[in-house]
Motif scaffolding. Structure first.
Motif, mmCIF file in Angstrom:
data_model
loop_
_atom_site.group_PDB
_atom_site.id
_atom_site.type_symbol
_atom_site.label_atom_id
_atom_site.label_comp_id
_atom_site.label_asym_id
_atom_site.label_seq_id
_atom_site.Cartn_x
_atom_site.Cartn_y
_atom_site.Cartn_z
ATOM 1 N N ALA A 1 0.967 -1.261 0.007
ATOM 2 C CA ALA A 1 -0.181 0.091 0.083
ATOM 3 C C ALA A 1 1.092 1.742 0.443
ATOM 4 O O ALA A 1 2.179 1.275 0.921
ATOM 5 N N VAL A 2 0.585 2.281 -1.035
ATOM 6 C CA VAL A 2 1.597 3.341 -1.234
ATOM 7 C C VAL A 2 1.088 4.877 -0.588
ATOM 8 O O VAL A 2 -0.759 4.188 -0.658
ATOM 9 N N LYS A 3 1.709 5.488 -0.735
ATOM 10 C CA LYS A 3 0.300 7.094 -1.347
ATOM 11 C C LYS A 3 -0.221 7.240 -2.106
ATOM 12 O O LYS A 3 -0.227 7.164 -3.213
ATOM 13 N N GLU B 1 3.191 -9.653 -14.303
ATOM 14 C CA GLU B 1 4.702 -9.869 -14.789
ATOM 15 C C GLU B 1 5.441 -9.375 -14.467
ATOM 16 O O GLU B 1 6.154 -9.194 -15.930
ATOM 17 N N GLY B 2 6.242 -9.027 -13.953
ATOM 18 C CA GLY B 2 7.440 -8.442 -13.066
ATOM 19 C C GLY B 2 7.407 -6.453 -13.531
ATOM 20 O O GLY B 2 8.353 -6.016 -13.313
ATOM 21 N N LEU B 3 6.017 -6.289 -13.819
ATOM 22 C CA LEU B 3 6.034 -5.022 -13.971
ATOM 23 C C LEU B 3 4.976 -4.717 -12.894
ATOM 24 O O LEU B 3 4.325 -4.699 -12.799
ATOM 25 N N ARG B 4 5.667 -3.083 -12.652
ATOM 26 C CA ARG B 4 4.879 -2.422 -11.694
ATOM 27 C C ARG B 4 3.748 -1.056 -11.693
ATOM 28 O O ARG B 4 3.792 -0.604 -12.832
ATOM 29 N N GLY B 5 2.779 -1.720 -11.445
ATOM 30 C CA GLY B 5 1.674 -0.986 -11.605
ATOM 31 C C GLY B 5 1.075 0.261 -10.060
ATOM 32 O O GLY B 5 1.496 -0.417 -9.221
ATOM 33 N N PHE B 6 -0.362 0.333 -10.944
ATOM 34 C CA PHE B 6 -0.810 1.539 -9.186
ATOM 35 C C PHE B 6 -1.857 1.407 -9.910
ATOM 36 O O PHE B 6 -2.735 1.838 -10.719
ATOM 37 N N ILE B 7 -2.594 1.200 -8.732
ATOM 38 C CA ILE B 7 -4.304 1.599 -8.517
ATOM 39 C C ILE B 7 -3.882 2.852 -7.962
ATOM 40 O O ILE B 7 -4.172 2.784 -6.712
ATOM 41 N N PHE C 1 -15.476 4.357 -2.289
ATOM 42 C CA PHE C 1 -14.068 5.301 -1.532
ATOM 43 C C PHE C 1 -13.650 3.590 0.024
ATOM 44 O O PHE C 1 -13.700 3.608 1.270
ATOM 45 N N THR C 2 -12.135 3.569 0.135
ATOM 46 C CA THR C 2 -11.254 2.531 0.246
ATOM 47 C C THR C 2 -10.061 3.244 1.811
ATOM 48 O O THR C 2 -9.206 4.014 1.078
ATOM 49 N N ARG C 3 -10.273 3.993 2.701
ATOM 50 C CA ARG C 3 -9.703 3.702 3.320
ATOM 51 C C ARG C 3 -8.434 3.250 4.293
ATOM 52 O O ARG C 3 -7.215 3.507 3.880
ATOM 53 N N ASN C 4 -8.695 1.664 4.651
ATOM 54 C CA ASN C 4 -7.621 1.074 4.571
ATOM 55 C C ASN C 4 -7.176 0.510 3.715
ATOM 56 O O ASN C 4 -7.710 -0.828 3.244
ATOM 57 N N THR C 5 -6.493 0.577 2.943
ATOM 58 C CA THR C 5 -5.717 0.067 1.840
ATOM 59 C C THR C 5 -5.116 -0.751 1.484
ATOM 60 O O THR C 5 -4.601 -2.115 1.158
ATOM 61 N N GLU C 6 -4.457 -1.387 3.457
ATOM 62 C CA GLU C 6 -3.495 -2.618 4.137
ATOM 63 C C GLU C 6 -3.834 -3.465 4.016
ATOM 64 O O GLU C 6 -3.830 -4.563 3.726
#
Length: 401
Positions: A117-119, A127-133, A142-147
């Motif tokens: 979980a990131v800011k 497949e080895g590639l980093r993505g962002f949601i 809306f989700t507050r607890n992303t952990e």
């Protein structure tokens, strides 16, 4: 010499950016030493260039003698010697291949794993590639607890791919909403007003409880939770509880379903004739007061009315003058009407009628009869049948002016 020259000519140069094949020579101290095929030089493969998992054991990922396809990153010259080696990466080669696979695939759904979980959202791997949601694209709400998503694998839709900017954006919300829409359509196709269905309590609010019917959340308003009045939703149901509810109304266009929990439970008026009958004397508690009487709880969920005329033999102007909410009283049952859900009660029926005060009885006897009095009044003010033959002086001649 000719053989040596042929050997030198067969050895190709290594350039950063090349994709090479290498054999693992040793695995030690968190890194693997490899021999780059066809070059006569060696490379170093670190754990960081193998995986994004910092806690992984390199011995579980590569073995001596294994052949790997790697990406050459840069040349490394030893400090104490002139030995030249190359830093190579398996992870980045897989990422490059993943980028190639992603280009032009916007709108497709792929399976990703949440790494942390990131800011502002979630970091995921595909497949080895980093993505962002982004946080706004994690769920339909809306989700507050992303952990709580860390370590999970789920489907997400590709929103944006830009290899030059190393930009890979996905949305889980769209996948969730599309699945919910399909489930909702299926549920609405099966629901019918009046039927009893089984659901699970999804969440509780101040005005009722939402029941998950398998893709559609129906509302049980607080007035439909229990036959008892003023029941708190939290005291009637708990989140996760499985309940049977009756469908009261369906509005597919608005996505609303009205439900009732109390309609599936025995009501307080069921079989009331066996519990209560005219003439019974029972204890009750005053629940509320009105201008016309007091409502007394005689059985759980059943309030009977003590009309203002049945409170006392004495004249009562306002029920609040004789009773108070919460007061325990003894009442006599005058009537039980289960069909109209009505019970008539009396307090004064259990009290002895007070004797008339001294002088009241004689005063009543001396009182003139109302009917005779009316006749006399009519006679006193009766006018002649015709006005001819008399003047104002005839009518008022005895009055002194």
């Amino acid at each position: 010499m000719n053989e040596f020259e042929d050997l030198l000519n067969s050895v190709s140069e290594v350039t950063p950016g090349d994709v090479v094949t290498a054999e693992v020579l040793t695995v030690d101290a968190g890194q693997a030493n490899v021999a780059i095929a066809g070059t006569g030089v060696e490379g170093v493969l670190t754990l960081r260039e193998l995986t994004n998992d910092r806690d992984a054991d390199i011995n579980d990922l590569v073995k001596v003698g294994e052949t790997l396809e790697l990406l050459v990153l840069r040349q490394v010259v030893g400090k104490d010697t002139d030995t030249v080696t190359y830093l190579v990466s398996k992870k980045r080669l897989e990422a490059r291949k993943a980028w190639d696979k992603l280009v032009g695939r916007e709108g497709e759904v792929v399976n990703v794993k949440v790494t942390r979980a990131v800011k502002g959202g979630l970091s995921v791997e595909f497949e080895g590639l980093r993505g962002f949601i982004p946080a706004s694209m994690i769920d339909s709400r809306f989700t507050r607890n992303t952990e709580r998503f860390v370590g999970q694998e789920f489907d997400a839709k590709i929103k944006e791919v830009d290899p030059a900017e190393n930009r890979f954006i996905l949305s889980r919300r769209e996948v969730v909403e599309e699945a919910a829409a399909a489930a909702r359509a299926e549920v609405f196709g099966k629901l019918a007003v009046g039927e009893v269905v089984t659901g699970k309590v999804a969440r509780i609010t101040s005005f009722g409880a939402f029941i998950d019917l398998g893709g559609v959340d129906g509302l049980v308003h607080l007035t439909e939770l229990s036959h008892e009045r003023n029941v708190s939703p939290k005291s009637a149901v708990t989140v996760g509880e499985e309940v049977e509810v009756k469908v009261l109304a369906i509005d597919e266009e608005e996505g609303r379903v009205s439900l009732s929990l109390k309609a599936t439970q025995p009501g307080p008026w069921d079989g009331v004739e066996q519990k209560l009958a005219a003439g019974d004397v029972i204890e009750g508690k005053v629940k509320r007061l009105t201008d016309f009487g007091a409502f007394v709880e005689v059985l759980p969920g059943i309030d009977g009315l003590v009309h203002i005329s049945q409170i006392s033999h004495k004249r009562v102007e306002n029920p609040k003058d004789a009773l108070s909410v919460g007061q325990d009283v003894t009442v006599k049952v005058l009537e039980v009407n289960a069909a109209d859900e009505r019970v008539s009660l009396s307090i004064k029926a259990l009290e002895e009628r007070p004797a008339p005060a001294e002088g009241e009885e004689k005063a009543e006897k001396r009182a003139p009869r109302p009917r005779r009095q009316k006749r006399e009044e009519k006679r006193d003010y009766e006018l002649p049948e015709t006005q001819s033959g008399f003047s104002m002086a005839d009518l008022f001649g005895d009055i002194e002016l």
